[in-house]
Design an enzyme around this catalytic site. Structure first.
Site, PDB file in Angstrom:
ATOM      1  N   ARG A 183      -6.566  12.919  -4.762  1.00 11.52           N
ATOM      2  CA  ARG A 183      -7.802  12.263  -4.321  1.00 11.52           C
ATOM      3  C   ARG A 183      -8.933  13.274  -4.149  1.00 11.52           C
ATOM      4  NH1 ARG A 183     -11.796   9.800  -2.423  1.00 11.52           N
ATOM      5  NH2 ARG A 183     -11.719   8.076  -0.923  1.00 11.52           N
ATOM      6  N   ARG A 195      -2.989   7.196   1.371  1.00 11.38           N
ATOM      7  CA  ARG A 195      -3.382   8.442   2.037  1.00 11.38           C
ATOM      8  C   ARG A 195      -2.327   9.064   2.931  1.00 11.38           C
ATOM      9  NH1 ARG A 195      -8.794   5.726   3.943  1.00 11.38           N
ATOM     10  NH2 ARG A 195      -7.291   4.033   3.757  1.00 11.38           N
ATOM     11  N   ASP A 250      -7.214  -2.279  -6.842  1.00 13.99           N
ATOM     12  CA  ASP A 250      -7.753  -2.833  -5.600  1.00 13.99           C
ATOM     13  C   ASP A 250      -8.185  -4.272  -5.817  1.00 13.99           C
ATOM     14  OD1 ASP A 250      -8.547  -1.588  -2.776  1.00 13.99           O
ATOM     15  OD2 ASP A 250      -9.965  -3.169  -3.293  1.00 13.99           O
ATOM     16  N   TYR A 258     -15.190 -10.910   1.134  1.00  8.70           N
ATOM     17  CA  TYR A 258     -15.806  -9.596   0.863  1.00  8.70           C
ATOM     18  C   TYR A 258     -17.152  -9.766   0.165  1.00  8.70           C
ATOM     19  CZ  TYR A 258     -11.919  -6.770   2.443  1.00  8.70           C
ATOM     20  OH  TYR A 258     -10.986  -6.156   3.234  1.00  8.70           O
ATOM     21  N   ARG A 316       0.833  -1.212   0.000  1.00  4.72           N
ATOM     22  CA  ARG A 316       0.000   0.000   0.000  1.00  4.72           C
ATOM     23  C   ARG A 316       0.865   1.259   0.000  1.00  4.72           C
ATOM     24  NH1 ARG A 316      -5.377  -2.036   1.829  1.00  4.72           N
ATOM     25  NH2 ARG A 316      -6.112   0.083   1.841  1.00  4.72           N
TER      26      ARG A 316
HETATM   27  O1  CP3 Z   1      -0.102  -1.316  -2.455  1.00  8.53           O
HETATM   28  C1  CP3 Z   1      -0.419  -0.352  -3.187  1.00  8.53           C
HETATM   29  O2  CP3 Z   1       0.103   0.794  -3.068  1.00  8.53           O
HETATM   30  C2  CP3 Z   1      -1.383  -0.619  -4.332  1.00  8.53           C
HETATM   31  C3  CP3 Z   1      -2.735  -0.369  -4.075  1.00  8.53           C
HETATM   32  C4  CP3 Z   1      -3.601  -1.246  -3.217  1.00  8.53           C
HETATM   33  C5  CP3 Z   1      -4.801  -0.735  -2.682  1.00  8.53           C
HETATM   34  N1  CP3 Z   1      -5.487  -1.765  -2.132  1.00  8.53           N
HETATM   35  C6  CP3 Z   1      -5.225   0.667  -2.761  1.00  8.53           C
HETATM   36  C7  CP3 Z   1      -6.247   1.178  -1.847  1.00  8.53           C
HETATM   37  C8  CP3 Z   1      -3.551  -2.609  -2.903  1.00  8.53           C
HETATM   38  C9  CP3 Z   1      -2.450  -3.611  -3.194  1.00  8.53           C
HETATM   39  C10 CP3 Z   1      -4.758  -2.922  -2.230  1.00  8.53           C
HETATM   40  C11 CP3 Z   1      -5.120  -4.289  -1.797  1.00  8.53           C
HETATM   41  C12 CP3 Z   1      -6.278  -4.448  -0.903  1.00  8.53           C
HETATM   42  N2  CP3 Z   1      -7.491  -3.840  -0.987  1.00  8.53           N
HETATM   43  C13 CP3 Z   1      -6.339  -5.354   0.159  1.00  8.53           C
HETATM   44  C14 CP3 Z   1      -5.241  -6.290   0.565  1.00  8.53           C
HETATM   45  C15 CP3 Z   1      -4.132  -5.572   1.188  1.00  8.53           C
HETATM   46  C16 CP3 Z   1      -4.131  -5.556   2.673  1.00  8.53           C
HETATM   47  O3  CP3 Z   1      -4.010  -4.447   3.230  1.00  8.53           O
HETATM   48  O4  CP3 Z   1      -4.159  -6.649   3.275  1.00  8.53           O
HETATM   49  C17 CP3 Z   1      -7.608  -5.234   0.755  1.00  8.53           C
HETATM   50  C18 CP3 Z   1      -8.104  -5.998   1.950  1.00  8.53           C
HETATM   51  C19 CP3 Z   1      -8.328  -4.286  -0.005  1.00  8.53           C
HETATM   52  C20 CP3 Z   1      -9.736  -3.871   0.185  1.00  8.53           C
HETATM   53  C21 CP3 Z   1      -9.860  -2.458   0.552  1.00  8.53           C
HETATM   54  N3  CP3 Z   1      -9.535  -1.397  -0.258  1.00  8.53           N
HETATM   55  C22 CP3 Z   1     -10.362  -1.934   1.764  1.00  8.53           C
HETATM   56  C23 CP3 Z   1     -10.803  -2.773   2.954  1.00  8.53           C
HETATM   57  C24 CP3 Z   1     -10.345  -0.539   1.640  1.00  8.53           C
HETATM   58  C25 CP3 Z   1     -10.915   0.453   2.588  1.00  8.53           C
HETATM   59  C26 CP3 Z   1     -10.110   0.583   3.805  1.00  8.53           C
HETATM   60  C27 CP3 Z   1      -9.087   1.652   3.593  1.00  8.53           C
HETATM   61  O5  CP3 Z   1      -7.891   1.382   3.742  1.00  8.53           O
HETATM   62  O6  CP3 Z   1      -9.551   2.764   3.317  1.00  8.53           O
HETATM   63  C28 CP3 Z   1      -9.769  -0.233   0.374  1.00  8.53           C
HETATM   64  C29 CP3 Z   1      -9.537   1.120  -0.161  1.00  8.53           C
HETATM   65  C30 CP3 Z   1      -8.159   1.405  -0.700  1.00  8.53           C
HETATM   66  N4  CP3 Z   1      -7.423   0.569  -1.479  1.00  8.53           N
HETATM   67  C31 CP3 Z   1      -7.448   2.632  -0.540  1.00  8.53           C
HETATM   68  C32 CP3 Z   1      -6.261   2.495  -1.268  1.00  8.53           C
HETATM   69  C33 CP3 Z   1      -5.191   3.537  -1.468  1.00  8.53           C
HETATM   70  C34 CP3 Z   1      -7.939   3.868   0.210  1.00  8.53           C
HETATM   71  C35 CP3 Z   1      -8.854   4.621  -0.701  1.00  8.53           C
HETATM   72  C36 CP3 Z   1      -9.068   6.043  -0.278  1.00  8.53           C
HETATM   73  O7  CP3 Z   1     -10.013   6.279   0.496  1.00  8.53           O
HETATM   74  O8  CP3 Z   1      -8.325   6.933  -0.734  1.00  8.53           O
END
Ligand code: CP3
Length: 348
Positions: A45, A36, A81, A158, A32
């Site tokens: 964003r 943010r 994602d 999910y 990730r």
């Molecule tokens: O790693 C990276 O930089 C690449 C991008 C990436 C995102 N999500 C961007 C994201 C990757 C590899 C993921 C994978 C992902 N997504 C996982 C597995 C990784 C882990 O942490 O175990 C999961 C469980 C998700 C599902 C997901 N996406 C959730 C539960 C959420 C909301 C919670 C949160 O962190 O806000 C997201 C949103 C998300 N995915 C954001 C980003 C940058 C935040 C979006 C925002 O509000 O700007």
């Protein structure tokens, strides 16, 4: 003029470590790493939804490259994602501020599983291929580029819960109550995810990571019986496209032996696993990735340095090791913490 071999690039070091044949300083990236905690992420964003950014290749490519420019990591991970495939299979996904994702309708019956459809990755998720190409254009051939998807269990959870969950009660209710139906859902996921991963490799991904983020919620016997076959099929199918595969599980220390049976090139572990223990249990069957506690980055720089050195020392001498955090970097992480980490790793 004598031809001196040029030093190996980040990409070469990364690929060699995945294949357990690298003995220099370990390649490094951060899960990730685009997100943010970066002011330049928050600026882009502003006024947009998360999925809008994911689906716009110019924006997604820019976001992918932001942490590379700032911290000079060895690998870029494509901005996307794990919930992109569920949308392409017919669900709607919304990210609600402060509530995490919401997927509708929740998949809790045979009818709901049968309504899910396969998809053509090029037409339904072509934005991801376009993003990968644009990123490669910017980072060139010297950095590694990582594509990814969610593992069958984590993606299914999910879909079944309709969002994030603490206890996975609906998912486990299906697993224990109607295992046939759960296996059918996983089968459909593997079938849809394999062409999706192949598209990412074709568009330039050098490595694929499979996120089984919530696999640690299961006991080993249940994982082996109801999840391993699908995870293994996905990992093996992905490897057939010619790139190394990283299988990451959060909270999966008790599953290490089972996870090794999936046959991934690299096993991603979290901070609860003792490195020496992971090394002994992996027994050279897979490279390892991890496992600094992401909360360490909230501490003063001297502590970030000391804790990172502790992780690096624990893995020193391993021919198959990739430095990473034990899970994704947290949104509130101070940039200074990440800067201290990058400096210790010899970047910027
Ligand atoms: O790693 C990276 O930089 C690449 C991008 C990436 C995102 N999500 C961007 C994201 C990757 C590899 C993921 C994978 C992902 N997504 C996982 C597995 C990784 C882990 O942490 O175990 C999961 C469980 C998700 C599902 C997901 N996406 C959730 C539960 C959420 C909301 C919670 C949160 O962190 O806000 C997201 C949103 C998300 N995915 C954001 C980003 C940058 C935040 C979006 C925002 O509000 O700007």
């Amino acid at each position: 003029m004598t031809d001196r071999p040029s030093p190996p690039t980040s990409r070469e070091r990364f690929l060699a470590a995945c294949r357990r044949s690298w003995s220099g300083a370990p390649p490094a990236w951060v899960m990730r790493q685009a997100g943010r905690y970066l002011p330049e992420y928050r600026a882009l964003r502003e006024g947009r939804t998360f999925l809008e950014m994911v689906r716009t290749p110019e924006l997604a490519a820019e976001l992918t490259c932001q942490p590379i420019r700032r911290f000079d990591m060895d690998a870029a991970v494509v901005f996307s994602d794990i919930l992109v495939p569920p949308v392409a299979m017919g669900l709607s996904v919304e990210f609600l501020a402060g509530h995490g994702p919401r997927l509708e309708p929740a998949v809790r019956s045979r009818e709901a599983v049968e309504r899910l459809h396969g998809f053509d990755p090029a037409s339904e998720t072509g934005f991801l291929a376009a993003t990968l190409r644009a990123v490669r254009e910017e980072i060139g051939s010297e950095k590694a580029l990582i594509g990814f998807c969610g593992a069958p269990f984590t993606t299914a959870s999910y879909m079944i819960e309709g969002g994030s969950s603490r206890s996975f009660e609906h998912t486990k209710a299906m697993m224990f109550g109607d295992p046939e139906l759960f296996l059918e859902l996983e089968g459909r996921l593997v079938e849809a995810l394999l062409p999706y991963l192949a598209m990412q490799v074709e568009a330039g991904a050098d490595v694929l990571q499979v996120f089984d983020s919530w696999g640690g919620a299961l006991d080993a016997a249940t994982y082996r019986r109801l999840v391993l076959p699908a995870t293994r099929a996905l990992v093996q199918g992905a490897r057939a496209s010619g790139v190394p595969v990283i299988l990451y599980v959060n909270g999966g220390g008790h599953l290490l032996e089972v996870l090794l049976e999936a046959g991934a090139d690299v096993l991603g572990i979290d901070w609860r696993v003792e490195p020496a223990d992971a090394i002994a249990r992996a027994g050279g069957r897979a490279a390892l990735q991890g496992n600094l506690d992401p909360c360490v980055l909230f501490a003063p720089p001297a502590v970030v340095r000391a804790e990172t050195e502790r992780v690096l020392d624990a893995f020193a001498g391993q021919k198959g090791y990739v430095f990473n955090l034990g899970s994704g970097i947290l949104p509130g992480t101070p940039v200074e913490g990440m800067e201290a980490l990058a400096r210790l790793l010899g970047r910027s």
